[in-house]
Structure formats: structure tokens, C-alpha cells
Motif scaffolding. Sequence first.
Motif, PDB file in Angstrom:
ATOM      1  N   ASP A 226       0.802  -1.228   0.000  1.00 20.56           N
ATOM      2  CA  ASP A 226       0.000   0.000   0.000  1.00 20.56           C
ATOM      3  C   ASP A 226       0.832   1.275   0.000  1.00 20.56           C
ATOM      4  OD1 ASP A 226      -2.469  -1.417   0.128  1.00 20.56           O
ATOM      5  OD2 ASP A 226      -2.120  -1.760   2.267  1.00 20.56           O
ATOM      6  N   SER A 227       2.142   1.155  -0.007  1.00 18.54           N
ATOM      7  CA  SER A 227       3.002   2.340   0.082  1.00 18.54           C
ATOM      8  C   SER A 227       2.965   3.162  -1.207  1.00 18.54           C
ATOM      9  CB  SER A 227       4.446   1.932   0.378  1.00 18.54           C
ATOM     10  OG  SER A 227       4.545   1.313   1.645  1.00 18.54           O
ATOM     11  N   ILE A 228       2.913   4.482  -1.019  1.00 16.48           N
ATOM     12  CA  ILE A 228       3.016   5.439  -2.127  1.00 16.48           C
ATOM     13  C   ILE A 228       4.272   6.254  -1.861  1.00 16.48           C
ATOM     14  CG2 ILE A 228       1.873   7.247  -3.457  1.00 16.48           C
ATOM     15  CD1 ILE A 228       0.253   4.685  -3.364  1.00 16.48           C
ATOM     16  N   TYR A 229       5.289   6.065  -2.677  1.00 21.49           N
ATOM     17  CA  TYR A 229       6.608   6.681  -2.450  1.00 21.49           C
ATOM     18  C   TYR A 229       6.798   7.867  -3.387  1.00 21.49           C
ATOM     19  CZ  TYR A 229      11.682   7.153  -2.013  1.00 21.49           C
ATOM     20  OH  TYR A 229      12.951   7.637  -1.800  1.00 21.49           O
ATOM     21  N   LEU A 230       7.077   9.037  -2.823  1.00 21.94           N
ATOM     22  CA  LEU A 230       7.298  10.251  -3.616  1.00 21.94           C
ATOM     23  C   LEU A 230       8.788  10.485  -3.805  1.00 21.94           C
ATOM     24  CD1 LEU A 230       6.243  12.835  -5.005  1.00 21.94           C
ATOM     25  CD2 LEU A 230       6.259  13.938  -2.747  1.00 21.94           C
ATOM     26  N   HIS A 272      -2.186  12.081  -3.905  1.00 26.37           N
ATOM     27  CA  HIS A 272      -1.946  10.638  -4.027  1.00 26.37           C
ATOM     28  C   HIS A 272      -1.848   9.931  -2.677  1.00 26.37           C
ATOM     29  CE1 HIS A 272      -1.373  11.116  -8.301  1.00 26.37           C
ATOM     30  NE2 HIS A 272      -0.419  12.012  -8.117  1.00 26.37           N
ATOM     31  N   ARG A 273      -2.085  10.658  -1.600  1.00 22.46           N
ATOM     32  CA  ARG A 273      -1.930  10.117  -0.247  1.00 22.46           C
ATOM     33  C   ARG A 273      -0.567   9.452  -0.087  1.00 22.46           C
ATOM     34  NH1 ARG A 273      -5.528  10.069   3.532  1.00 22.46           N
ATOM     35  NH2 ARG A 273      -4.541   8.253   4.545  1.00 22.46           N
ATOM     36  N   VAL A 274       0.469  10.220  -0.412  1.00 24.27           N
ATOM     37  CA  VAL A 274       1.843   9.748  -0.318  1.00 24.27           C
ATOM     38  C   VAL A 274       2.126   9.296   1.114  1.00 24.27           C
ATOM     39  CG1 VAL A 274       4.261  10.516  -0.335  1.00 24.27           C
ATOM     40  CG2 VAL A 274       2.723  11.117  -2.230  1.00 24.27           C
ATOM     41  N   THR A 275       2.733   8.122   1.245  1.00 23.95           N
ATOM     42  CA  THR A 275       3.032   7.576   2.573  1.00 23.95           C
ATOM     43  C   THR A 275       4.494   7.719   2.958  1.00 23.95           C
ATOM     44  OG1 THR A 275       3.443   5.371   1.627  1.00 23.95           O
ATOM     45  CG2 THR A 275       1.190   5.863   2.372  1.00 23.95           C
ATOM     46  N   HIS A 276       5.391   7.770   1.957  1.00 29.84           N
ATOM     47  CA  HIS A 276       6.833   7.779   2.235  1.00 29.84           C
ATOM     48  C   HIS A 276       7.561   8.729   1.288  1.00 29.84           C
ATOM     49  CE1 HIS A 276       5.496   3.876   3.846  1.00 29.84           C
ATOM     50  NE2 HIS A 276       6.563   3.880   4.620  1.00 29.84           N
TER      51      HIS A 276
END
Length: 544
Positions: A226-230, A272-276
Motif C-alpha cells: 500500500d506504500s506510495i513513495y514520492l 496521491h496520499r503519499v506515505t513515504h
Amino acid sequence: MNTNDTHPFETSLDRHPSNYIPLSPVSFLTRAASAFAGKVAVIDGARRYTYAELLDRCVRLASALAQLGVERLDTVAIIASNIPEMIEAHFAVPMIGAVLNPLNTRLDAANVAFSLMHGSAKVLIVDAEYAPLVRQALQQVDREIAVIDIASPDSPTAPLGQHAYEALLASGDPGFNWPGVTNEWQSLCLLYTSGTTGDPKGVVYSHRGAYLSALGNGFSFGLTFDSIYLWTLPMFHCSGWSYPWAVVAAGGTQVCLRKVEPAQIFKLIAEHRVTHLCGAPIVLNMLAHAPSDQRAQFQHTVTVATGGAAPPSAVFRSMEAIGFRVTHLYGATETYGPATSCVFQPEWNALPDEERFARMARQGVAYPMVEAVTVADPKTMAPVPRDGTTVGEIMVRGNTVMKGYLKNEAATAKTLVGNWCLSGDLAVWHPDGAIEIKDRSKDIIISGGENISSLEVEEVLTQHPAVMLAAVVARPDPTWGETPCAFLELKPGAAQPDDKEVIAFCRARMARFKVPKTLVYGPLPKTSTGKIQKFLLREQAGAL
């Protein structure tokens, strides 16, 4: 005592293609494309690539490079922003056993030319945004290099080479049976250090090291499906700390970002609901001090990893206040990026804020995939006591240490000594096992026989309400030998404080002999990766 190969645990229990496969980060992509074919792997503005599409593009690029004559251990250089093509190169080039050389986009033409020549680049992939720079560099190169142009609607420039990236992909064979590697120690990447004196050194990574580095980063950073990495960390820097591979290993999504601009970062986090995300302390400072009109609101917590110069505790305080949870990492190009992590201990929550943030600013403990980290006397190689006081040099050992410096055996021998990779960073070792940097060996200030840690003085200075960044270097002094000279970059909109007030602020928080004798205000010079260029400040201090 039976020590030969006739032992039952050795006899007929041999390596087999079913149970022994050379480690290579390429395998992360083939697995992700098989398991999550329809999931979005990469986002770049309006562009979206699923894992199946990402694998297809990488295979086509590998095929096209092979058609251009790229063979095992040939160098393929690339100069580009954090765009999908950079991610694709990190898989396509190793697919054919070639060596990827991501070039620093902030170098001048002479340094780009040096890297192309020293690394013996056979192919150069160029983002149109950097075409003018590369055109100058190629004029200084006396070897034939096939140039592939990545088009950019924002940078309409005349093509440098005979090959357009998308056309080349279209010509690639989607069924290409790429060879991969049979030896995991084979060279995978060539990364040039951002040297401050002389030519940069070419650090060489292996497939095995990159594989383990990616897993270590993903595990420590908590990457999941589920991670979204920017992409706020440059992919040219230590191959983006192995995150082009780590995010794919987790089956997460990578969001591309061409330029580090606070407004765009906040927008993408919210959208994008970035997580990391990762970045140098300077990036965190930009976010923490961004004007309110540049901040998009988001309700979730973003996990941030920061490395580079040791960030002052004020950075952790300011980032936490706006929704970011920061973890401090430590490493170098020679260790594939991060080698240690400041693992947060639950009991720290009971500490006063100042002490909690100070603990969080330490360099921490060895990464999961790092064999060992020590703080030792560089002369005797004996570990220093874990007393939080005795200073030694940080040394690292493990599979995520570089193979060595390309064509530079002397430099390799000075860095890989005995069982350790020497960092040049001075630190103390705390009783709980955490290391804490005190300085680079060349940055310790010796005033009247007393050692002064520039980082300690910088920590105090950045607690001043007007100061955003501080850099402290030695200034020659006829009486004391040298004294601390502080260069201060102020927060946006802050008025320049009175020197006497800043000195009084420092005297209330540290020993008098550590207090800066000289204060200079203005923007601090930084390297291409956001590190403060202290060698320039030392020159300036010497001329004051």
C-alpha cells in the motif's frame, strides 16, 4: 573431526538452478509484474504505468540497448530528473548485464565529461531538460557515445543523438530473452561521489549489494503493497538509496517529481496520499518553512527518511508539527546510501521534547542488511567504549559496502581497511548501542588545545528563532590557533539578529570556548545533493 565434503550435510546437497539463483534486484520487477500486473507502479503527472507495462518497457529498453551493441559490463550512462525513464534504466540495464551510471544533474559540463570518459560510457540517455549541459560536455569527450534522447514537452530542444527514447522502445522486442547475470558479484552500478577537491571517485555496486540494500531499505522504512513513495530524493544519488528497486520489491507505487518544490510536494502528498519520501535535511527545512499558501492540507502521517549532514533536532520538531514522522539515517555513496537508522524506542515518548528530539537526531544502529557498524580508533582499529563520550571513527562492514572505486586502487585501499569500510566521520557510541556523529574528521575545530564539534555548535545555533541553517568551520586565530566561525542562513522573513544577542544565546547553552567568535549571514553554498560545502566556507573564513 570430519571437515571435508564427505559430511552428510555436504554430500549430494549441491547448488541447483532450483535452489540457488544469483541475487539481482531485477527479480523484484519480474515478481511484481507477475503478482500485481494491473496495479499502478509509476505515476508521472498524467502518465500511469502498471507493473505489467513497466516490465514491458524495461524489457523493450533492454532489447533496444542490446541492438545498439551494449554488452555485458558496458557502461550505460543516464542524466535525467526523477522521471519514469530513470526507474526503467535501473532495471533494463542490469537485465543485459551492463553497468548503469546515473549522472548528477547538477554537475558542470567538465565533470559530466570526466564521468563519461572515466566510466567509458558506451550509451548516454539524456533527459531533454539537460540537453544544453550534455551538449557542452560531449564537446569535451573524445570517444564515440550513442546518445538516446528523452523528449520533454517542457524542454523542447534539438535532439543530441540519433535515437529517440520512445521510438527505441517501440523497436525493442517485447519477447526479448534478456540474459541477466550468473554472478551476483558482477558490477551493476557506477556512482560518482560529489567530491569537493580533485576528480570525483567512481563507486561500484554489485547486483548482490543492490538486492540486499533494497530489502534493507524497504524493511527499515516500512514499505508495503500500500506504500506510495514520492521521489524527492535524486535518483542519481546512490541510485536513489536503492528505492527504485525497494518500492518494486514491496509492490508499492512510485510518484515521480522533476523538481523539489514545496508547493508541488504538498500537492502530490495530498492528491496521491503519499506515505513515504526521502530527502536531505535541506529538503525538510524547505517543507517546514514553506509559506502557508504553498501547503496543501492532508490528514495522514507521512513517513520521512533523512540523511546527509546530521539534522539539528529543530528539524524533527518542525516536521512533526506539520504531519511528518522523521527517521534519521546515516550512510554514504560507498554504502549504497543508508547504513544505519535511528530506530525509535517507545520509552522516548516519555522524555521531554528536547531530549526526545535529540535522541531522534542520532545516527542510530546498523541496518538489517548491514553486518556490523562500529566506532573505533582509526589507528588501533579498537572499538571505543560505549560511554557516549569517547570519540572514534564510524566503520561499516557488510554486503552493502561498495566493491571499490573504479580504476583507483589507492583510494580503495585507504577506504576498505582490514575488515572495515572507513567513513571519515567521527562519532561517539552510546550505552544503548546508538552512534552519534560529532563531526567529519576534517571539521573538528581545535581551539587552544580543546576539541570543538562543529555539529554541536550548529545544533545550538539552529535553536535560535531566526536561524534556519547553520554551518560552523574553523577560522585561523593568532592566539587560539583557530576559533569557531558560524555561517547562518536565516528563516524566510526573519530579520538579521544582533551579533551580541546570538553570542549571548550560545553562551547560555554551551561552554564559552565553543561559542563562535565570528558570525556571517547569508545563503549557504550547497552541493548537488544538498550538503553544505564547508570547504568553501573554510576558504571564506580564512579570508575574513
